[in-house]
Motif scaffolding. Structure first.
Motif, PDB file in Angstrom:
ATOM      1  N   THR A 198       0.831  -1.209   0.000  1.00 27.81           N
ATOM      2  CA  THR A 198       0.000   0.000   0.000  1.00 27.81           C
ATOM      3  C   THR A 198       0.862   1.256   0.000  1.00 27.81           C
ATOM      4  OG1 THR A 198      -1.740  -1.176   1.190  1.00 27.81           O
ATOM      5  CG2 THR A 198      -1.801   1.230   1.243  1.00 27.81           C
ATOM      6  N   VAL A 199       1.905   1.253   0.831  1.00 25.26           N
ATOM      7  CA  VAL A 199       2.822   2.403   0.875  1.00 25.26           C
ATOM      8  C   VAL A 199       3.528   2.582  -0.463  1.00 25.26           C
ATOM      9  CG1 VAL A 199       4.915   3.303   1.961  1.00 25.26           C
ATOM     10  CG2 VAL A 199       3.142   2.250   3.361  1.00 25.26           C
ATOM     11  N   GLY A 200       3.905   1.466  -1.116  1.00 24.18           N
ATOM     12  CA  GLY A 200       4.558   1.565  -2.422  1.00 24.18           C
ATOM     13  C   GLY A 200       3.659   2.188  -3.465  1.00 24.18           C
ATOM     14  N   THR A 201       2.383   1.754  -3.494  1.00 22.35           N
ATOM     15  CA  THR A 201       1.438   2.334  -4.446  1.00 22.35           C
ATOM     16  C   THR A 201       1.255   3.829  -4.210  1.00 22.35           C
ATOM     17  OG1 THR A 201       0.257   0.219  -4.593  1.00 22.35           O
ATOM     18  CG2 THR A 201      -0.910   2.191  -5.335  1.00 22.35           C
ATOM     19  N   LEU A 202       1.122   4.218  -2.955  1.00 16.38           N
ATOM     20  CA  LEU A 202       0.957   5.637  -2.632  1.00 16.38           C
ATOM     21  C   LEU A 202       2.203   6.450  -2.992  1.00 16.38           C
ATOM     22  CD1 LEU A 202      -0.713   7.897  -1.353  1.00 16.38           C
ATOM     23  CD2 LEU A 202       0.235   7.223   0.878  1.00 16.38           C
ATOM     24  N   THR A 203       3.375   5.885  -2.762  1.00 16.13           N
ATOM     25  CA  THR A 203       4.623   6.597  -3.073  1.00 16.13           C
ATOM     26  C   THR A 203       4.745   6.875  -4.565  1.00 16.13           C
ATOM     27  OG1 THR A 203       5.734   5.576  -1.177  1.00 16.13           O
ATOM     28  CG2 THR A 203       7.132   6.508  -2.912  1.00 16.13           C
ATOM     29  N   VAL A 204       4.459   5.857  -5.387  1.00 20.91           N
ATOM     30  CA  VAL A 204       4.527   6.058  -6.837  1.00 20.91           C
ATOM     31  C   VAL A 204       3.487   7.075  -7.285  1.00 20.91           C
ATOM     32  CG1 VAL A 204       4.255   4.927  -9.074  1.00 20.91           C
ATOM     33  CG2 VAL A 204       5.498   3.781  -7.239  1.00 20.91           C
ATOM     34  N   ALA A 205       2.280   7.011  -6.704  1.00 18.63           N
ATOM     35  CA  ALA A 205       1.220   7.960  -7.072  1.00 18.63           C
ATOM     36  C   ALA A 205       1.602   9.389  -6.727  1.00 18.63           C
ATOM     37  CB  ALA A 205      -0.084   7.577  -6.373  1.00 18.63           C
ATOM     38  N   GLN A 206       2.437   9.579  -5.707  1.00 19.37           N
ATOM     39  CA  GLN A 206       2.855  10.915  -5.310  1.00 19.37           C
ATOM     40  C   GLN A 206       4.021  11.450  -6.137  1.00 19.37           C
ATOM     41  OE1 GLN A 206       3.691  10.376  -1.128  1.00 19.37           O
ATOM     42  NE2 GLN A 206       1.632  11.025  -0.514  1.00 19.37           N
ATOM     43  N   ARG A 207       4.763  10.561  -6.802  1.00 20.18           N
ATOM     44  CA  ARG A 207       6.009  10.986  -7.444  1.00 20.18           C
ATOM     45  C   ARG A 207       6.048  10.781  -8.957  1.00 20.18           C
ATOM     46  NH1 ARG A 207      10.754   8.805  -3.327  1.00 20.18           N
ATOM     47  NH2 ARG A 207       9.774   9.516  -1.388  1.00 20.18           N
ATOM     48  N   ARG A 208       5.118  10.022  -9.509  1.00 24.79           N
ATOM     49  CA  ARG A 208       5.184   9.714 -10.922  1.00 24.79           C
ATOM     50  C   ARG A 208       3.911  10.173 -11.626  1.00 24.79           C
ATOM     51  NH1 ARG A 208       9.647   9.436  -9.631  1.00 24.79           N
ATOM     52  NH2 ARG A 208      11.182   7.778 -10.001  1.00 24.79           N
ATOM     53  N   PRO A 209       3.964  10.324 -12.975  1.00 28.18           N
ATOM     54  CA  PRO A 209       2.767  10.725 -13.723  1.00 28.18           C
ATOM     55  C   PRO A 209       1.634   9.730 -13.561  1.00 28.18           C
ATOM     56  CG  PRO A 209       4.745  10.956 -15.069  1.00 28.18           C
ATOM     57  CD  PRO A 209       5.158  10.234 -13.835  1.00 28.18           C
ATOM     58  N   LEU A 210       0.430  10.177 -13.947  1.00 28.66           N
ATOM     59  CA  LEU A 210      -0.777   9.378 -13.740  1.00 28.66           C
ATOM     60  C   LEU A 210      -0.704   8.034 -14.451  1.00 28.66           C
ATOM     61  CD1 LEU A 210      -3.656   9.090 -12.683  1.00 28.66           C
ATOM     62  CD2 LEU A 210      -4.439  10.327 -14.729  1.00 28.66           C
ATOM     63  N   ARG A 211      -0.161   8.007 -15.659  1.00 30.07           N
ATOM     64  CA  ARG A 211      -0.133   6.755 -16.415  1.00 30.07           C
ATOM     65  C   ARG A 211       0.684   5.682 -15.679  1.00 30.07           C
ATOM     66  NH1 ARG A 211       3.526   4.871 -19.995  1.00 30.07           N
ATOM     67  NH2 ARG A 211       4.618   6.871 -19.945  1.00 30.07           N
ATOM     68  N   THR A 241      -1.735  14.962  -4.048  1.00 33.90           N
ATOM     69  CA  THR A 241      -0.543  15.451  -3.349  1.00 33.90           C
ATOM     70  C   THR A 241       0.497  15.964  -4.334  1.00 33.90           C
ATOM     71  OG1 THR A 241      -0.939  13.838  -1.584  1.00 33.90           O
ATOM     72  CG2 THR A 241       1.255  14.816  -1.709  1.00 33.90           C
ATOM     73  N   GLN A 242       0.670  15.219  -5.435  1.00 30.49           N
ATOM     74  CA  GLN A 242       1.637  15.638  -6.453  1.00 30.49           C
ATOM     75  C   GLN A 242       1.227  16.967  -7.098  1.00 30.49           C
ATOM     76  OE1 GLN A 242       3.094  14.029 -10.795  1.00 30.49           O
ATOM     77  NE2 GLN A 242       2.623  12.503  -9.225  1.00 30.49           N
ATOM     78  N   ALA A 243      -0.073  17.103  -7.401  1.00 31.45           N
ATOM     79  CA  ALA A 243      -0.550  18.347  -8.000  1.00 31.45           C
ATOM     80  C   ALA A 243      -0.409  19.518  -7.025  1.00 31.45           C
ATOM     81  CB  ALA A 243      -2.007  18.199  -8.427  1.00 31.45           C
ATOM     82  N   ARG A 244      -0.696  19.274  -5.747  1.00 29.37           N
ATOM     83  CA  ARG A 244      -0.558  20.332  -4.751  1.00 29.37           C
ATOM     84  C   ARG A 244       0.907  20.748  -4.606  1.00 29.37           C
ATOM     85  NH1 ARG A 244       0.394  20.704   0.760  1.00 29.37           N
ATOM     86  NH2 ARG A 244      -0.680  22.436   1.812  1.00 29.37           N
ATOM     87  N   ARG A 245       1.799  19.769  -4.613  1.00 25.99           N
ATOM     88  CA  ARG A 245       3.222  20.069  -4.512  1.00 25.99           C
ATOM     89  C   ARG A 245       3.686  20.896  -5.722  1.00 25.99           C
ATOM     90  NH1 ARG A 245       5.362  15.075  -4.724  1.00 25.99           N
ATOM     91  NH2 ARG A 245       4.880  14.726  -2.519  1.00 25.99           N
ATOM     92  N   ALA A 246       3.212  20.507  -6.918  1.00 23.47           N
ATOM     93  CA  ALA A 246       3.577  21.253  -8.120  1.00 23.47           C
ATOM     94  C   ALA A 246       3.009  22.671  -8.078  1.00 23.47           C
ATOM     95  CB  ALA A 246       3.079  20.527  -9.365  1.00 23.47           C
ATOM     96  N   LEU A 247       1.785  22.801  -7.548  1.00 26.27           N
ATOM     97  CA  LEU A 247       1.183  24.128  -7.440  1.00 26.27           C
ATOM     98  C   LEU A 247       1.972  25.012  -6.490  1.00 26.27           C
ATOM     99  CD1 LEU A 247      -1.094  26.141  -7.999  1.00 26.27           C
ATOM    100  CD2 LEU A 247      -2.405  25.054  -6.150  1.00 26.27           C
ATOM    101  N   LEU A 248       2.346  24.465  -5.339  1.00 27.40           N
ATOM    102  CA  LEU A 248       3.131  25.248  -4.381  1.00 27.40           C
ATOM    103  C   LEU A 248       4.476  25.637  -4.978  1.00 27.40           C
ATOM    104  CD1 LEU A 248       2.401  23.331  -1.050  1.00 27.40           C
ATOM    105  CD2 LEU A 248       1.451  25.512  -1.818  1.00 27.40           C
ATOM    106  N   HIS A 249       5.082  24.703  -5.711  1.00 27.77           N
ATOM    107  CA  HIS A 249       6.356  25.017  -6.364  1.00 27.77           C
ATOM    108  C   HIS A 249       6.181  26.127  -7.397  1.00 27.77           C
ATOM    109  CE1 HIS A 249      10.366  24.355  -7.950  1.00 27.77           C
ATOM    110  NE2 HIS A 249       9.866  24.227  -9.168  1.00 27.77           N
ATOM    111  N   SER A 250       5.070  26.056  -8.154  1.00 31.77           N
ATOM    112  CA  SER A 250       4.802  27.096  -9.144  1.00 31.77           C
ATOM    113  C   SER A 250       4.550  28.444  -8.482  1.00 31.77           C
ATOM    114  CB  SER A 250       3.594  26.697  -9.995  1.00 31.77           C
ATOM    115  OG  SER A 250       3.208  27.735 -10.867  1.00 31.77           O
ATOM    116  N   LEU A 251       3.830  28.430  -7.359  1.00 30.22           N
ATOM    117  CA  LEU A 251       3.565  29.687  -6.653  1.00 30.22           C
ATOM    118  C   LEU A 251       4.848  30.278  -6.083  1.00 30.22           C
ATOM    119  CD1 LEU A 251       0.245  28.820  -4.780  1.00 30.22           C
ATOM    120  CD2 LEU A 251       0.536  30.258  -6.816  1.00 30.22           C
TER     121      LEU A 251
END
Length: 382
Positions: A86-99, A147-157
């Motif tokens: 479960t942690v592995g799936t969540l980690t990849v979802a936070q760090r890699r593209p949707l596909r 989480t990934q989108a929020r991180r990217a948004l904060l980085h963009s801001l």
């Protein structure tokens, strides 16, 4: 996008905490499964799989995709790998593209489906198990992507704020440069004329030491008064440059206007310059104040240059114009002897050209008919 979303590698302390937490969840899972229906024969096997799965957590930071696939495969064998998978799936979802994250989530879903088929949970049929399996992995996928989108948004801001700060700094620097340039132009326009008059009187004292005491005293008095006036004008320029729209200088003396041209010409005549002044201006009172000030500066700069570079030579000044047309200013003088009365910076005409262009006009200057010609054209709205 993939590289920008990779977070910093966790510290050693964070790894210990993560592995300990996953180990606790793994132990809880094993206790729950053993207390239900499974025989104790699976216990040693599950413990070994659980230890391997917890150790694989350490590789998620460097190789999240490979580690997640390995954890999904371990989840097929034992429920002890479920927390780690479960942690592995969540980690990849936070760090890699949707596909890629969706493929890892699918692998985890299939792994747990196989586990549910050959090691089912007592009291839970396969259909509901499949629904829960899909729902959990879909939630993990959605949580990780959010989480990934929020991180990217904060980085963009943060980048936008940094760019805005840099842009503000650049604008402040440009404003300071513009103010310095404006101040230098005003000082040149105001003081060059005054100092050239003082140089003329000082030259008379130098070359005519045999003048009568009355004339020497008169010239010295003019120089002294001119110095005081130059200092006053310097203070006025520094003060007025803080607000370009001020129509009156400190002390109550207004800024020069078109009506002060006559006084400017008379002042130069008193200093010994021969000037033929021809004015043909219709309704000068309707001339905009800003245009009048620009015209005054044009004539002032022309007379100053004539006095510096062609001292003792006659000057011809022609000013004409009418509302709804243009105000034409032309100043000509013969060539000097090549020795300027006072040194110049060579930037007076550059600043004057910029001033005229800002007023919407044009300025031409150069040699013509064996002398020098300065011509300005300023718009005069009706």
């Amino acid at each position: 996008m993939e590289e920008s979303c990779v977070v910093a590698r966790p510290s050693r302390r964070a790894n210990i905490i993560a592995v300990s937490a996953i180990g606790l969840l793994t132990a809880t899972t094993l206790v729950g499964r053993q207390s239900s229906s499974e025989s104790t024969g699976w216990l040693i096997f599950d413990i070994v799989v659980g230890v391997v799965a917890c150790g694989s957590i350490l590789f998620l930071g460097r190789r999240p995709i490979q580690a997640s696939l390995a954890l999904a495969a371990l989840a097929m064998l034992s429920p002890a790998a479920t927390p780690s998978s479960t942690v592995g799936t969540l980690t990849v979802a936070q760090r890699r593209p949707l596909r890629i994250a969706a493929l890892i989530a699918l692998a985890g879903t299939l792994g747990h489906l196989v586990q549910g088929i050959w090691r089912p949970i007592h009291g839970l049929n396969l259909g509901w198990y499949l629904v829960l399996d899909i729902a959990v992995h879909a939630a993990l996928l959605g949580w990780g992507q959010w989480t990934q989108a929020r991180r990217a948004l904060l980085h963009s801001l943060r980048e936008r704020a940094l760019r805005a700060e840099n842009e503000q700094g650049r604008r402040v620097a440009e404003a300071r440069t513009l103010e310095r340039t404006k101040m230098a132009r005003e000082m040149h326009d105001v003081l060059a004329h005054r100092l050239s008059l003082l140089a003329t009187y000082a030259g008379a004292l130098e070359y005519r030491p045999d003048s009568s005491p009355e004339k020497l005293a008169q010239a010295a008095g003019v120089i002294r008064a001119g110095v005081h006036q130059a200092l006053d004008e310097l203070r006025e320029v520094i003060s007025v440059l803080r607000d370009s729209e001020i129509e009156e200088l400190p002390g109550g003396r207004p800024q020069p206007t078109f009506g002060d041209l006559t006084w400017l010409v008379d002042e130069s005549r008193d200093a010994g310059t021969e000037i033929r002044y021809d004015e043909a201006v219709t309704a000068p009172e309707s001339l905009p104040p800003a245009t009048g000030r620009t015209a005054y500066r044009v004539v002032q700069e022309g007379l100053t240059n004539a006095r510096k570079h062609a001292a003792g030579r006659p000057v011809t000044l022609v000013v004409k114009g009418q509302p709804g047309g243009t105000l034409q200013i032309e100043l000509t003088n013969p060539r000097g002897n090549g020795v300027p009365l006072t040194p110049g910076s060579g930037t007076g005409l550059v600043g004057l050209t910029e001033r005229v262009q800002l007023a919407g006009g044009t300025l031409d200057h150069g040699e013509a008919d064996g002398g020098f010609r300065l011509h300005a054209s300023l718009p005069w709205p009706a």
